[in-house]
Enzyme design. Structure first.
Site, PDB file in Angstrom:
ATOM      1  N   LYS A  13      28.956 -19.291   7.622  1.00  0.00           N
ATOM      2  CA  LYS A  13      30.390 -19.362   7.927  1.00  0.00           C
ATOM      3  C   LYS A  13      30.626 -19.886   9.343  1.00  0.00           C
ATOM      4  O   LYS A  13      31.448 -20.760   9.563  1.00  0.00           O
ATOM      5  CB  LYS A  13      31.045 -17.963   7.831  1.00  0.00           C
ATOM      6  CG  LYS A  13      30.949 -17.321   6.470  1.00  0.00           C
ATOM      7  CD  LYS A  13      31.649 -15.980   6.442  1.00  0.00           C
ATOM      8  CE  LYS A  13      31.026 -14.938   7.366  1.00  0.00           C
ATOM      9  NZ  LYS A  13      29.637 -14.564   7.012  1.00  0.00           N
ATOM     10  N   ARG A 160      20.098 -11.527  17.541  1.00  0.00           N
ATOM     11  CA  ARG A 160      21.110 -10.468  17.459  1.00  0.00           C
ATOM     12  C   ARG A 160      20.494  -9.137  17.023  1.00  0.00           C
ATOM     13  O   ARG A 160      19.673  -9.099  16.129  1.00  0.00           O
ATOM     14  CB  ARG A 160      22.218 -10.881  16.483  1.00  0.00           C
ATOM     15  CG  ARG A 160      23.223 -11.819  17.115  1.00  0.00           C
ATOM     16  CD  ARG A 160      24.165 -12.417  16.111  1.00  0.00           C
ATOM     17  NE  ARG A 160      24.726 -11.459  15.168  1.00  0.00           N
ATOM     18  CZ  ARG A 160      25.698 -11.785  14.303  1.00  0.00           C
ATOM     19  NH1 ARG A 160      26.199 -13.001  14.293  1.00  0.00           N
ATOM     20  NH2 ARG A 160      26.158 -10.890  13.464  1.00  0.00           N
ATOM     21  N   ARG A 171      23.990  -4.708   5.802  1.00  0.00           N
ATOM     22  CA  ARG A 171      25.169  -5.582   5.907  1.00  0.00           C
ATOM     23  C   ARG A 171      25.470  -6.279   4.586  1.00  0.00           C
ATOM     24  O   ARG A 171      26.630  -6.496   4.239  1.00  0.00           O
ATOM     25  CB  ARG A 171      24.956  -6.607   7.027  1.00  0.00           C
ATOM     26  CG  ARG A 171      24.955  -5.952   8.404  1.00  0.00           C
ATOM     27  CD  ARG A 171      24.461  -6.885   9.477  1.00  0.00           C
ATOM     28  NE  ARG A 171      25.349  -8.001   9.679  1.00  0.00           N
ATOM     29  CZ  ARG A 171      24.998  -9.125  10.270  1.00  0.00           C
ATOM     30  NH1 ARG A 171      23.769  -9.282  10.703  1.00  0.00           N
ATOM     31  NH2 ARG A 171      25.876 -10.100  10.429  1.00  0.00           N
TER      32      ARG A 171
HETATM   33  P1  ADP Z   1      27.422 -16.502   9.290  1.00  0.00           P
HETATM   34  O1  ADP Z   1      28.404 -16.951  10.320  1.00  0.00           O
HETATM   35  O2  ADP Z   1      27.922 -16.662   7.876  1.00  0.00           O
HETATM   36  O3  ADP Z   1      26.874 -15.106   9.529  1.00  0.00           O
HETATM   37  P2  ADP Z   1      25.656 -18.508  10.507  1.00  0.00           P
HETATM   38  O4  ADP Z   1      26.548 -19.715  10.542  1.00  0.00           O
HETATM   39  O5  ADP Z   1      25.414 -17.805  11.790  1.00  0.00           O
HETATM   40  O6  ADP Z   1      26.164 -17.464   9.371  1.00  0.00           O
HETATM   41  O7  ADP Z   1      24.267 -18.950   9.839  1.00  0.00           O
HETATM   42  C1  ADP Z   1      23.201 -18.022   9.660  1.00  0.00           C
HETATM   43  C2  ADP Z   1      21.874 -18.697  10.021  1.00  0.00           C
HETATM   44  O8  ADP Z   1      21.575 -19.712   9.077  1.00  0.00           O
HETATM   45  C3  ADP Z   1      21.905 -19.365  11.384  1.00  0.00           C
HETATM   46  O9  ADP Z   1      20.611 -19.251  11.968  1.00  0.00           O
HETATM   47  C4  ADP Z   1      22.226 -20.822  11.068  1.00  0.00           C
HETATM   48  O10 ADP Z   1      21.725 -21.690  12.056  1.00  0.00           O
HETATM   49  C5  ADP Z   1      21.529 -21.010   9.719  1.00  0.00           C
HETATM   50  N1  ADP Z   1      22.225 -21.919   8.818  1.00  0.00           N
HETATM   51  C6  ADP Z   1      23.564 -22.119   8.720  1.00  0.00           C
HETATM   52  N2  ADP Z   1      23.846 -23.041   7.750  1.00  0.00           N
HETATM   53  C7  ADP Z   1      22.647 -23.391   7.203  1.00  0.00           C
HETATM   54  C8  ADP Z   1      22.244 -24.287   6.149  1.00  0.00           C
HETATM   55  N3  ADP Z   1      23.151 -24.970   5.435  1.00  0.00           N
HETATM   56  N4  ADP Z   1      20.931 -24.371   5.866  1.00  0.00           N
HETATM   57  C9  ADP Z   1      20.014 -23.641   6.569  1.00  0.00           C
HETATM   58  N5  ADP Z   1      20.313 -22.803   7.573  1.00  0.00           N
HETATM   59  C10 ADP Z   1      21.619 -22.672   7.895  1.00  0.00           C
HETATM   60  P1  AMP Z   2      29.613 -11.459  12.398  1.00  0.00           P
HETATM   61  O1  AMP Z   2      29.345 -12.071  13.716  1.00  0.00           O
HETATM   62  O2  AMP Z   2      30.832 -12.048  11.709  1.00  0.00           O
HETATM   63  O3  AMP Z   2      28.404 -11.462  11.488  1.00  0.00           O
HETATM   64  O4  AMP Z   2      30.003  -9.938  12.661  1.00  0.00           O
HETATM   65  C1  AMP Z   2      29.050  -9.042  13.245  1.00  0.00           C
HETATM   66  C2  AMP Z   2      29.514  -7.608  13.060  1.00  0.00           C
HETATM   67  O5  AMP Z   2      30.772  -7.414  13.733  1.00  0.00           O
HETATM   68  C3  AMP Z   2      29.770  -7.159  11.612  1.00  0.00           C
HETATM   69  O6  AMP Z   2      28.584  -6.757  10.944  1.00  0.00           O
HETATM   70  C4  AMP Z   2      30.756  -6.000  11.848  1.00  0.00           C
HETATM   71  O7  AMP Z   2      30.085  -4.835  12.306  1.00  0.00           O
HETATM   72  C5  AMP Z   2      31.611  -6.518  13.001  1.00  0.00           C
HETATM   73  N1  AMP Z   2      32.777  -7.267  12.501  1.00  0.00           N
HETATM   74  C6  AMP Z   2      33.046  -8.585  12.679  1.00  0.00           C
HETATM   75  N2  AMP Z   2      34.188  -8.928  12.068  1.00  0.00           N
HETATM   76  C7  AMP Z   2      34.667  -7.801  11.481  1.00  0.00           C
HETATM   77  C8  AMP Z   2      35.793  -7.493  10.669  1.00  0.00           C
HETATM   78  N3  AMP Z   2      36.694  -8.436  10.322  1.00  0.00           N
HETATM   79  N4  AMP Z   2      35.945  -6.212  10.245  1.00  0.00           N
HETATM   80  C9  AMP Z   2      35.071  -5.247  10.575  1.00  0.00           C
HETATM   81  N5  AMP Z   2      33.975  -5.469  11.305  1.00  0.00           N
HETATM   82  C10 AMP Z   2      33.755  -6.728  11.765  1.00  0.00           C
END
Ligand code: ADP
Ligand code: AMP
Length: 213
Positions: A13, A160, A171
């Protein structure tokens, strides 16, 4: 244009939201990034949020909703925004819908980045994040030019705390129980669009651009 990114933790995302924000010149708003910035700065909000984040749980709706509504009321959101990680519960979505209704506005698209659980653990273990500028990388799929250093701002990258495999599993459970129902919510609102998030990030982005126009 007002866009919501839906999908499991690690679906990509944030990666896609940043590309959307660049292409359409709208702010990328990540509640997770806002919480992490607060943790880094040692604020009360950060201390409270960290208790939940480290356990893989959601931060309570009351706290999260307030932060989000304050953020989207800012001037730079006048032409829209892309929300990444919000809403994550039906009550959060309802508050957002009501707040937009009052302004005569609505979400244009909820983009669901679809990635099966099997792929997620692998992605999260390799994720590296920059807490200074919010950029995200992957040690194998999206590497930096210099290991451990952000390409965009030169800061040191972190693994993280909540990307440990045990926390990722928690999660994912929380996602299925509390966030996945939003797919039905936004389908009913007529704005849900799904893309295959297992593709290369550029192909995922091309599919999203076809939807957004
Ligand atoms: P989210 O915001 O949904 O938690 P991220 O955008 O941080 O996910 O992506 C999770 C991990 O996967 C990151 O290390 C990112 O660089 C990697 N990633 C994102 N999109 C892709 C893809 N299409 N293919 C492989 N790895 C990806
Ligand atoms: P993210 O960076 O989106 O993966 O979020 C990391 C963590 O932040 C999540 O696992 C939750 O603990 C908290 N968090 C982020 N966005 C929200 C939300 N909209 N509602 C509740 N918790 C959130």
């Amino acid at each position: 244009m007002k866009i919501i990114m839906l999908g499991a933790p690690g679906a990509g995302k944030g990666t896609q939201a940043k590309m959307i924000a660049d292409k359409y010149s709208i702010p990328h708003i990540s509640t997770g990034d806002i919480f992490r910035a607060n943790i880094k700065n040692g604020t009360e909000l950060g201390k409270e949020a960290k208790k939940y984040m480290d356990q893989g749980q959601l931060v309570p709706d009351e706290l999260t909703v307030k932060i989000l509504l304050d953020r989207v009321a800012q001037d730079d959101c006048k032409n829209g925004y892309v929300l990444d990680g919000f809403p994550r519960t039906i009550p959060q979505a309802e508050v957002l819908t009501d707040a937009l209704n009052k302004l005569g506005e609505k979400i244009d698209y909820a983009v669901n980045v679809d990635v099966p659980d099997e792929n997620i653990i692998n992605r999260m273990g390799g994720r590296r994040a920059c807490v200074t500028c919010g950029a995200t990388y992957h040690v194998v799929y999206i590497p930096t030019k210099v290991e451990g250093i952000c390409d965009r701002c030169g800061s040191a990258l972190i693994l993280r705390d909540d990307d440990k495999p045990e926390t990722v599993k928690k999660r994912l459970d929380v996602y299925h129980a509390q966030t996945q129902p939003l797919i039905d919510y936004y389908t009913a609102a007529g704005v849900l669009r799904s893309v295959d998030g297992t593709q290369d990030m550029k192909d995922v982005f091309n599919d999203i651009v076809k939807i957004l126009g």
